[in-house]
Design an enzyme around this catalytic site. Structure first.
Site, PDB file in Angstrom:
ATOM      1  N   LYS A  21     -18.080  -4.964   8.421  1.00  0.00           N
ATOM      2  CA  LYS A  21     -17.051  -5.960   8.087  1.00  0.00           C
ATOM      3  C   LYS A  21     -16.188  -6.320   9.287  1.00  0.00           C
ATOM      4  CE  LYS A  21     -14.913  -6.394   3.534  1.00  0.00           C
ATOM      5  NZ  LYS A  21     -13.972  -5.690   2.654  1.00  0.00           N
ATOM      6  N   ARG A  76      -2.040  -6.014  -8.082  1.00  0.00           N
ATOM      7  CA  ARG A  76      -0.918  -6.915  -7.812  1.00  0.00           C
ATOM      8  C   ARG A  76      -0.775  -7.988  -8.885  1.00  0.00           C
ATOM      9  NH1 ARG A  76      -2.964  -8.037  -1.910  1.00  0.00           N
ATOM     10  NH2 ARG A  76      -4.750  -8.197  -3.291  1.00  0.00           N
ATOM     11  N   SER A 108      -2.923  -7.682   3.196  1.00  0.00           N
ATOM     12  CA  SER A 108      -3.178  -7.479   4.625  1.00  0.00           C
ATOM     13  C   SER A 108      -3.655  -8.775   5.271  1.00  0.00           C
ATOM     14  CB  SER A 108      -4.249  -6.400   4.822  1.00  0.00           C
ATOM     15  OG  SER A 108      -3.806  -5.176   4.310  1.00  0.00           O
ATOM     16  N   HIS A 128       0.840  -1.210   0.000  1.00  0.00           N
ATOM     17  CA  HIS A 128       0.000   0.000   0.000  1.00  0.00           C
ATOM     18  C   HIS A 128       0.873   1.257   0.000  1.00  0.00           C
ATOM     19  CE1 HIS A 128      -3.100  -2.594   2.351  1.00  0.00           C
ATOM     20  NE2 HIS A 128      -3.623  -2.373   1.157  1.00  0.00           N
TER      21      HIS A 128
HETATM   22  O1  PNS Z   1      -8.632  -2.388   0.546  1.00  0.00           O
HETATM   23  P1  PNS Z   1      -9.918  -2.909  -0.042  1.00  0.00           P
HETATM   24  O2  PNS Z   1     -10.700  -3.700   0.999  1.00  0.00           O
HETATM   25  O3  PNS Z   1      -9.699  -3.671  -1.314  1.00  0.00           O
HETATM   26  O4  PNS Z   1     -10.782  -1.597  -0.403  1.00  0.00           O
HETATM   27  C1  PNS Z   1     -12.078  -1.711  -0.913  1.00  0.00           C
HETATM   28  C2  PNS Z   1     -12.810  -0.361  -0.877  1.00  0.00           C
HETATM   29  C3  PNS Z   1     -12.815   0.205   0.531  1.00  0.00           C
HETATM   30  C4  PNS Z   1     -12.134   0.606  -1.813  1.00  0.00           C
HETATM   31  C5  PNS Z   1     -14.282  -0.638  -1.355  1.00  0.00           C
HETATM   32  O5  PNS Z   1     -14.825  -1.668  -0.596  1.00  0.00           O
HETATM   33  C6  PNS Z   1     -15.163   0.591  -1.259  1.00  0.00           C
HETATM   34  O6  PNS Z   1     -15.045   1.489  -2.061  1.00  0.00           O
HETATM   35  N1  PNS Z   1     -16.042   0.622  -0.240  1.00  0.00           N
HETATM   36  C7  PNS Z   1     -16.948   1.727  -0.002  1.00  0.00           C
HETATM   37  C8  PNS Z   1     -18.377   1.367  -0.384  1.00  0.00           C
HETATM   38  C9  PNS Z   1     -18.593   1.471  -1.871  1.00  0.00           C
HETATM   39  O7  PNS Z   1     -18.499   2.521  -2.474  1.00  0.00           O
HETATM   40  N2  PNS Z   1     -18.867   0.300  -2.484  1.00  0.00           N
HETATM   41  C10 PNS Z   1     -19.088   0.211  -3.905  1.00  0.00           C
HETATM   42  C11 PNS Z   1     -17.785  -0.008  -4.641  1.00  0.00           C
HETATM   43  S1  PNS Z   1     -18.132  -0.725  -6.195  1.00  0.00           S
END
Ligand code: PNS
Length: 161
Positions: free
Chosen positions: A43, A92, A130, A19
């Site tokens: 979550k 990745r 993570s 990250h």
């Molecule tokens: O580090 P991650 O878990 O891959 O990040 C995912 C994240 C936080 C970017 C995604 O879950 C997100 O944008 N969550 C906020 C809710 C939202 O907008 N969901 C629709 C995305 S298509």
């Protein structure tokens, strides 16, 4: 609308060297970068939102143009509020692509003016995640070179206190 601003969102549970590499490189491209820590109220997270944000803050302390914010709700709503037009995501491996691609399509469906930009992971970081770090640490493996020192300390606090 801020052309010089980008948002790098994630769960960061916890932030890893992978990250950090993406944040550094994005901060080299954009004048200002917001690292956006998702609250994910439903979550199952190891670290609280505040802990995750604090670990990100400590890890990017040497990057003066990086700001840390937390957000709940839709990412596109948050990005709109900031005035940014760019979401940064790291890639990745090919296995990341399907999820990342559909997320970027949904986000552009919700907010067509916002673009997702993918940065490929740097060599050496592609195996880091993570969730794997938490598991390996919990089982006694050495993850010291894949996470910032403050995260190692925080993991010790979670598992050994
Ligand atoms: O580090 P991650 O878990 O891959 O990040 C995912 C994240 C936080 C970017 C995604 O879950 C997100 O944008 N969550 C906020 C809710 C939202 O907008 N969901 C629709 C995305 S298509």
């Amino acid at each position: 609308m801020h052309r010089h601003l980008a948002v790098y969102p994630g769960s960061f549970d916890p932030i890893t060297c992978g990250h950090l590499d993406i944040a550094r490189r994005a901060a080299n491209i954009f004048e200002h970068l917001i690292v956006a820590v998702a609250e994910h109220s439903g979550k199952n997270m190891l670290f609280s939102t505040d802990e995750r944000a604090e670990l990100v803050r400590a890890s990017v302390a040497d990057l003066p143009n990086v700001e840390i914010r937390t957000f709940s709700g839709l990412l596109t709503d948050f990005v709109r509020q900031t005035g940014a037009r760019v979401i940064i995501r790291g890639l990745r491996a090919v296995s990341d692509f399907e999820y990342e691609f559909s997320m970027s399509l949904m986000n552009s469906h919700l907010a067509p003016e916002i673009e997702t930009m993918f940065l490929p992971t740097s060599e050496g970081y592609s195996f880091i995640s993570s969730s794997m770090i938490k598991e390996v640490y919990r089982l006694g493996g050495d993850v010291g070179d894949t996470i910032p020192p403050c995260v190692l300390q925080a993991l010790a606090g979670k598992y050994h206190s």
